[in-house]
Design an enzyme around this catalytic site. Structure first.
Site, mmCIF file in Angstrom:
data_model
loop_
_atom_site.group_PDB
_atom_site.id
_atom_site.type_symbol
_atom_site.label_atom_id
_atom_site.label_comp_id
_atom_site.label_asym_id
_atom_site.label_seq_id
_atom_site.Cartn_x
_atom_site.Cartn_y
_atom_site.Cartn_z
ATOM 1 N N HIS A 13 59.635 65.750 51.657
ATOM 2 C CA HIS A 13 58.187 65.667 51.409
ATOM 3 C C HIS A 13 57.964 65.253 49.956
ATOM 4 C CE1 HIS A 13 53.934 67.372 52.324
ATOM 5 N NE2 HIS A 13 53.866 66.690 51.184
ATOM 6 N N HIS A 65 46.376 55.621 40.929
ATOM 7 C CA HIS A 65 46.344 54.393 41.736
ATOM 8 C C HIS A 65 45.795 53.217 40.932
ATOM 9 C CE1 HIS A 65 46.529 57.073 45.517
ATOM 10 N NE2 HIS A 65 47.719 56.674 45.168
ATOM 11 N N THR A 98 51.278 55.638 50.835
ATOM 12 C CA THR A 98 50.136 55.074 51.556
ATOM 13 C C THR A 98 50.080 53.575 51.284
ATOM 14 O OG1 THR A 98 49.028 57.108 50.804
ATOM 15 C CG2 THR A 98 47.687 55.495 52.024
ATOM 16 N N PRO A 99 50.314 52.726 52.284
ATOM 17 C CA PRO A 99 50.208 51.287 52.044
ATOM 18 C C PRO A 99 48.785 50.940 51.602
ATOM 19 C CG PRO A 99 51.272 51.727 54.146
ATOM 20 C CD PRO A 99 50.716 53.032 53.662
ATOM 21 N N ASP A 167 45.869 57.818 54.832
ATOM 22 C CA ASP A 167 45.005 58.590 53.925
ATOM 23 C C ASP A 167 43.787 59.061 54.723
ATOM 24 O OD1 ASP A 167 42.959 59.278 52.020
ATOM 25 O OD2 ASP A 167 44.046 58.143 50.493
ATOM 26 N N GLY A 197 46.274 62.995 52.089
ATOM 27 C CA GLY A 197 44.997 62.716 51.432
ATOM 28 C C GLY A 197 44.150 63.980 51.401
ATOM 29 N N HIS A 224 50.082 66.901 57.102
ATOM 30 C CA HIS A 224 49.644 67.941 56.167
ATOM 31 C C HIS A 224 48.733 68.863 56.966
ATOM 32 C CE1 HIS A 224 51.250 65.289 53.169
ATOM 33 N NE2 HIS A 224 50.929 66.112 52.192
ATOM 34 N N GLU A 227 46.153 73.026 54.630
ATOM 35 C CA GLU A 227 46.111 73.068 53.150
ATOM 36 C C GLU A 227 44.847 73.743 52.655
ATOM 37 O OE1 GLU A 227 46.785 68.793 52.435
ATOM 38 O OE2 GLU A 227 47.811 69.471 50.625
ATOM 39 N N ASP A 303 54.945 66.413 44.830
ATOM 40 C CA ASP A 303 54.613 65.436 43.789
ATOM 41 C C ASP A 303 55.326 65.858 42.505
ATOM 42 O OD1 ASP A 303 52.442 63.892 45.253
ATOM 43 O OD2 ASP A 303 51.630 65.913 45.379
HETATM 44 P P1 5GP Z 1 50.951 57.519 47.508
HETATM 45 O O1 5GP Z 1 50.703 57.639 48.980
HETATM 46 O O2 5GP Z 1 49.840 56.761 46.813
HETATM 47 O O3 5GP Z 1 52.294 56.963 47.164
HETATM 48 O O4 5GP Z 1 50.985 59.004 46.911
HETATM 49 C C1 5GP Z 1 49.821 59.687 46.490
HETATM 50 C C2 5GP Z 1 48.947 60.049 47.676
HETATM 51 O O5 5GP Z 1 49.607 61.013 48.503
HETATM 52 C C3 5GP Z 1 47.642 60.731 47.275
HETATM 53 O O6 5GP Z 1 46.627 59.806 46.983
HETATM 54 C C4 5GP Z 1 47.313 61.558 48.523
HETATM 55 O O7 5GP Z 1 46.711 60.740 49.504
HETATM 56 C C5 5GP Z 1 48.678 61.959 49.017
HETATM 57 N N1 5GP Z 1 49.060 63.296 48.497
HETATM 58 C C6 5GP Z 1 49.851 63.577 47.449
HETATM 59 N N2 5GP Z 1 49.969 64.914 47.284
HETATM 60 C C7 5GP Z 1 49.260 65.483 48.268
HETATM 61 C C8 5GP Z 1 49.008 66.834 48.647
HETATM 62 O O8 5GP Z 1 49.468 67.810 48.036
HETATM 63 N N3 5GP Z 1 48.200 67.023 49.728
HETATM 64 C C9 5GP Z 1 47.677 65.976 50.443
HETATM 65 N N4 5GP Z 1 46.923 66.263 51.491
HETATM 66 N N5 5GP Z 1 47.896 64.705 50.110
HETATM 67 C C10 5GP Z 1 48.670 64.448 49.038
#
Ligand code: 5GP
Length: 362
Positions: A13, A65, A98-99, A167, A197, A224, A227, A303
């Protein structure tokens, strides 16, 4: 080297844009500041801030982003993130992203993902295996043996597989587009779909058609889930029977029962849950209850950049907080092999790698 760093680990994750190094983010912000696109001093403290609520985290992602969404930067951060995980002995990494589409710079979801793949190809610090192919068992046993023989100077090998994230801000059509892209990219290491998201945004029913389509097509799914308190979502998500769920925090009694009887593996992100104040203190974290119930679990970072953590740190934290020793943590890491979305040949390689590492555990 401390045991939590040296032992092999499995990361299931990790969000690409959440795993960026602070130093890279600051450098990107400085460059955009010099171009006049942003005010550097305004964003510097946002990047360096340590504790953020879940809502603030999503605001930070919007800023990240802006800084990262161009092809060259996506390639760069992918390379760096994979190298960072590999450097702490992550032997299998499922990276999710997320593409993104941005017409103003000629970016489509597909070209975004091509930039990610470029990043995987650009990794030089370790050997990366991301394209699925039949692994010859004898060759893989030889490569584990060779790794053991030339300890110190050996080249490390890390398996990487990709999950495409939907997302929660997206429409049904946009979510289906992501699933179609995942299907097209199966030959390039894409193994599944993630729903992520801001959990306060969007409705489960919006994503369901895309997730059902993905499921029918044989893609693996992780959601997810729980949360934030949301009675209308948790149960339908569990009924959907995803292969894994992330977080599982705000569950009612009946939902815990359903989770436990379904045996859906849970991706546990301790530091993320504490820093976003989703859980007030580590000693009341549901890890303990699920671990004692022998529920399938895997420790993850979520993250690593945004929460200033690493997978090694998550193992150290769990060990200290829940009184688990080196061997128990090693077994916890090894159990993760069961829940990966890659094929049996990769699982077999990982079993060999863990067996070999177990011999050195004392
Ligand atoms: P990316 O998909 O842009 O590579 O990674 C960042 C994105 O992952 C964020 O904009 C969000 O959509 C999602 N994300 C990252 N951490 C979390 C989290 O702890 N919870 C949720 N629900 N989404 C997350």
């Amino acid at each position: 080297m401390e045991w939590w760093v040296s032992m092999p680990k499995i990361e299931l994750h990790a969000h690409l844009n959440g795993s960026i190094r602070d130093s890279t983010l600051l450098e990107l912000a400085r460059v955009l500041g010099e171009k006049g696109a942003i005010v550097f001093s305004d964003v510097e403290h946002v990047i360096m801030k340590n504790d953020r609520s879940l809502g603030e985290v999503f605001k930070l992602f919007d800023l990240i982003h802006i800084l990262t969404t161009d092809h060259k930067t996506v390639t760069r951060i992918t390379k760096e993130v994979v190298e960072d995980f590999a450097s702490e002995n992550v032997v299998y990494l499922e990276l999710r992203t997320t593409p993104k589409k941005n017409d103003s710079i000629g970016m489509s979801k597909q070209s975004y993902m091509e930039a990610v793949i470029e990043g995987l190809r650009a990794v030089t610090a370790v050997d990366i295996d991301f394209v699925p192919h039949k692994i010859n068992t004898q060759d893989s046993l030889n490569s584990i043996a060779m790794n053991d023989a030339c300890d110190g100077t050996r080249r490390k090998k890390t398996y990487v597989r990709l999950l495409l994230s939907i997302d929660r801000r997206e429409t049904t059509e946009a979510a289906i587009e992501t699933v179609k892209l995942a299907l097209e990219m199966r030959g390039l290491g894409v193994v599944g779909i993630d729903l992520s998201g801001n959990p306060d945004v969007g409705e489960w029913n919006t994503f369901l058609p895309a997730l059902k389509f993905a499921q029918e097509q044989g893609l693996y799914i992780t959601l997810h889930c729980g949360e934030v308190p949301n009675r209308r979502e948790v149960q339908p998500m569990l009924d959907f029977l995803p292969q894994r769920i992330g977080h599982a925090i705000f569950f009612e009694e009946e939902e815990w029962r359903q989770l436990k009887s379904s045996k859906i593996p849970v991706e546990i992100c301790l530091t993320s849950n504490i820093k976003t104040e989703s859980i007030s203190s580590i000693d009341i974290h549901h890890f303990a209850d699920l671990y004692n119930a022998k529920h399938p679990l895997v420790l993850c970072t979520d993250d690593a950049g945004v929460f200033s953590t690493s997978l090694s740190n998550e193992y150290k934290l769990a060990s200290t907080a829940f009184g688990l020793g080196k061997r128990e943590m090693f077994e916890l890491a090894r159990n993760g092999i069961e829940f990966i979305f890659a094929g049996d040949d990769v699982k077999q390689y990982l079993v060999g790698a863990f067996d070999s590492a177990a011999k050195k555990l004392n």
